[in-house]
Scaffold this active site. Sequence first.
Site, PDB file in Angstrom:
ATOM      1  N   GLY A 106       0.901  -1.183  -0.022  1.00 44.65           N
ATOM      2  CA  GLY A 106      -0.034   0.140   0.097  1.00 44.65           C
ATOM      3  C   GLY A 106       0.842   1.029  -0.026  1.00 44.65           C
ATOM      4  O   GLY A 106       1.986   1.162  -0.319  1.00 44.65           O
ATOM      5  N   ILE A 132      -7.060  -3.178   0.655  1.00 45.67           N
ATOM      6  CA  ILE A 132      -8.474  -3.323   0.524  1.00 45.67           C
ATOM      7  C   ILE A 132      -9.326  -2.089   0.606  1.00 45.67           C
ATOM      8  O   ILE A 132     -10.667  -1.848   0.177  1.00 45.67           O
ATOM      9  CB  ILE A 132      -9.171  -4.433   1.585  1.00 45.67           C
ATOM     10  CG1 ILE A 132      -9.198  -3.577   3.018  1.00 45.67           C
ATOM     11  CG2 ILE A 132      -8.848  -5.558   1.675  1.00 45.67           C
ATOM     12  CD1 ILE A 132      -9.813  -4.147   4.109  1.00 45.67           C
ATOM     13  N   ASP A 133      -8.482  -1.101   1.017  1.00 43.60           N
ATOM     14  CA  ASP A 133      -9.139   0.266   1.167  1.00 43.60           C
ATOM     15  C   ASP A 133      -9.695   1.041   0.150  1.00 43.60           C
ATOM     16  O   ASP A 133     -10.234   2.016  -0.233  1.00 43.60           O
ATOM     17  CB  ASP A 133      -8.301   1.197   2.136  1.00 43.60           C
ATOM     18  CG  ASP A 133      -8.136   0.724   3.453  1.00 43.60           C
ATOM     19  OD1 ASP A 133      -8.880  -0.240   3.945  1.00 43.60           O
ATOM     20  OD2 ASP A 133      -7.087   0.920   3.762  1.00 43.60           O
ATOM     21  N   GLY A 181     -11.652   0.766   5.746  1.00 39.42           N
ATOM     22  CA  GLY A 181     -11.214   1.789   4.803  1.00 39.42           C
ATOM     23  C   GLY A 181     -10.228   2.833   4.940  1.00 39.42           C
ATOM     24  O   GLY A 181     -10.241   3.705   4.412  1.00 39.42           O
ATOM     25  N   ARG A 182      -9.783   2.901   6.602  1.00 44.91           N
ATOM     26  CA  ARG A 182      -8.842   3.784   6.854  1.00 44.91           C
ATOM     27  C   ARG A 182      -9.552   5.398   6.284  1.00 44.91           C
ATOM     28  O   ARG A 182     -10.742   5.756   6.810  1.00 44.91           O
ATOM     29  CB  ARG A 182      -7.634   3.823   6.247  1.00 44.91           C
ATOM     30  CG  ARG A 182      -6.551   4.223   7.533  1.00 44.91           C
ATOM     31  CD  ARG A 182      -5.206   3.996   7.010  1.00 44.91           C
ATOM     32  NE  ARG A 182      -4.763   2.543   6.750  1.00 44.91           N
ATOM     33  CZ  ARG A 182      -4.130   2.174   7.825  1.00 44.91           C
ATOM     34  NH1 ARG A 182      -3.884   2.639   8.988  1.00 44.91           N
ATOM     35  NH2 ARG A 182      -3.607   0.853   7.573  1.00 44.91           N
ATOM     36  N   GLN A 215     -12.878  -8.821   6.926  1.00 40.12           N
ATOM     37  CA  GLN A 215     -12.732  -8.189   5.457  1.00 40.12           C
ATOM     38  C   GLN A 215     -11.741  -8.294   4.797  1.00 40.12           C
ATOM     39  O   GLN A 215     -11.557  -8.412   3.519  1.00 40.12           O
ATOM     40  CB  GLN A 215     -12.999  -6.481   5.585  1.00 40.12           C
ATOM     41  CG  GLN A 215     -14.421  -6.046   6.012  1.00 40.12           C
ATOM     42  CD  GLN A 215     -14.684  -4.797   6.655  1.00 40.12           C
ATOM     43  OE1 GLN A 215     -15.069  -3.612   5.991  1.00 40.12           O
ATOM     44  NE2 GLN A 215     -14.083  -4.511   7.858  1.00 40.12           N
ATOM     45  N   ARG A 216     -10.513  -8.823   5.399  1.00 40.98           N
ATOM     46  CA  ARG A 216      -9.293  -8.980   4.765  1.00 40.98           C
ATOM     47  C   ARG A 216      -8.880 -10.298   4.777  1.00 40.98           C
ATOM     48  O   ARG A 216      -7.965 -10.666   3.890  1.00 40.98           O
ATOM     49  CB  ARG A 216      -7.990  -8.255   5.778  1.00 40.98           C
ATOM     50  CG  ARG A 216      -8.058  -6.779   5.731  1.00 40.98           C
ATOM     51  CD  ARG A 216      -6.996  -6.147   5.751  1.00 40.98           C
ATOM     52  NE  ARG A 216      -5.896  -6.663   6.712  1.00 40.98           N
ATOM     53  CZ  ARG A 216      -5.181  -6.195   7.491  1.00 40.98           C
ATOM     54  NH1 ARG A 216      -5.451  -4.885   7.993  1.00 40.98           N
ATOM     55  NH2 ARG A 216      -4.168  -6.708   8.047  1.00 40.98           N
TER      56      ARG A 216
HETATM   57  O1  F6P Z   1      -5.187  -0.669   5.333  1.00 41.66           O
HETATM   58  C1  F6P Z   1      -6.050  -1.683   5.585  1.00 41.66           C
HETATM   59  C2  F6P Z   1      -6.725  -1.856   6.857  1.00 41.66           C
HETATM   60  O2  F6P Z   1      -7.334  -2.981   6.851  1.00 41.66           O
HETATM   61  C3  F6P Z   1      -7.511  -0.726   7.160  1.00 41.66           C
HETATM   62  O3  F6P Z   1      -8.632  -0.712   6.574  1.00 41.66           O
HETATM   63  C4  F6P Z   1      -7.457  -0.752   8.569  1.00 41.66           C
HETATM   64  O4  F6P Z   1      -7.511   0.772   9.170  1.00 41.66           O
HETATM   65  C5  F6P Z   1      -6.129  -1.131   8.898  1.00 41.66           C
HETATM   66  O5  F6P Z   1      -5.712  -1.674   7.835  1.00 41.66           O
HETATM   67  C6  F6P Z   1      -6.032  -1.931  10.177  1.00 41.66           C
HETATM   68  O6  F6P Z   1      -4.695  -2.260  10.398  1.00 41.66           O
HETATM   69  P1  F6P Z   1      -4.120  -3.374  11.423  1.00 41.66           P
HETATM   70  O7  F6P Z   1      -4.423  -4.960  10.664  1.00 41.66           O
HETATM   71  O8  F6P Z   1      -2.737  -3.096  11.458  1.00 41.66           O
HETATM   72  O9  F6P Z   1      -5.049  -3.449  12.445  1.00 41.66           O
END
Ligand code: F6P
Length: 360
Positions: free
Chosen positions: A115, A139-140, A183-184, A286-287
């Site tokens: 990213g 995914i964002d 989605g940050r 979602q991931r």
């Molecule tokens: O950038 C992808 C993302 O899944 C964002 O949507 C979310 O805010 C962040 O990563 C979460 O990150 P982590 O897995 O480090 O908590």
Amino acid sequence: MSHPKRIGILTGGGDAPGLNAVIRAVVKAAHTHDIECIGLEDSFDGLIHPEKSRVLTPRDVTGILRLGGTVLGTTNRGNPFAYPVNTDGGPVDYSDLCMKNYKEMGIEALVVIGGDGTLAIAHEFHLRGVPIVGVPKTIDNDIAETTMTFGFDSAVAFATDAIDRLHTTAEAHHRVMVVEVMGRYAGWIALYAGIGGGADVVLIPEIPYDLTKVAARIRERDAWGARFSIVVVAEGAHPAGGSRTVVSEGSAHRVERLGGVGELVAVELERTCGKEARYVVLGHLQRGGSPTAYDRVLATRFGSFAVDLMLRNEYGVMVALKSPDIVAVPLERAVGHIRTVNVNGDIVSTGRNMGISFGD
Ligand code: F6P
């Protein structure tokens, strides 16, 4: 000038469905052109610890197209230019070590899949002379210069399915169901899943919300007999004049963690509308899981095109989707800023035409 004979590949930042599809595509395309592929483990950590790297052949990537995660591992805490270590001296700069190891490994070019943060690191290495091709992942869907990143479609498919499931229970109990999505700082997942799932309210970071407007929409639905409402909230959404909800603050070496806005919205709507509200946080679900067919194809096109660029010795670029084509854009144009939802664009106006409230 002949093309490289040995290339490295790594995945950085948060995972996204489709990472393995890119790895597979790069390994297969490289093999087709007699290029050896070295898999580096855990993002740029692979250049700090080269002993963990391994040769990847088509045999090694058989069967990974449909798998979520990444067979190479990843991290979003391993910036070699400012590596977090548990000493009083603060972060350490491992970039010289990476350059040394990169040369000793006989790697002639690198495919970096990541990213905004990972691609910014890739750009720094490119400026230090490493031939790099970036592949955008998240995914964002917020990476500049590409209309789509792989992983997004899979996340939206999952969130849409979740909204479908929430519809039936919301309707049965005449409740407000609030669903918080990732989605940050961009509202793409909320917007697409909200439209795809037929939500009544969609709150995104690009449109600060006013909950009295949202409550009015819910009461209006109750008045004509719907008696339930589905509210999709992006984790980065915030009230007009207010701030984002965070789980933990960011620091110089760690980005802030967003989360919690869904609960705030549900509590406030229950109070103002006088009807039951529940919230669900979809989080990392979602991931996870398999990439959709769309993401598999996009990821495969990205990986294949990355190798095509290396065959032409075109570096310092990121592969990108400019529909219907895959193109190369300069890395420097893609990093340092994100692509957010155009609030005057057709997707938001489509939502408005469907009666979706954006809380404004
Ligand atoms: O950038 C992808 C993302 O899944 C964002 O949507 C979310 O805010 C962040 O990563 C979460 O990150 P982590 O897995 O480090 O908590």
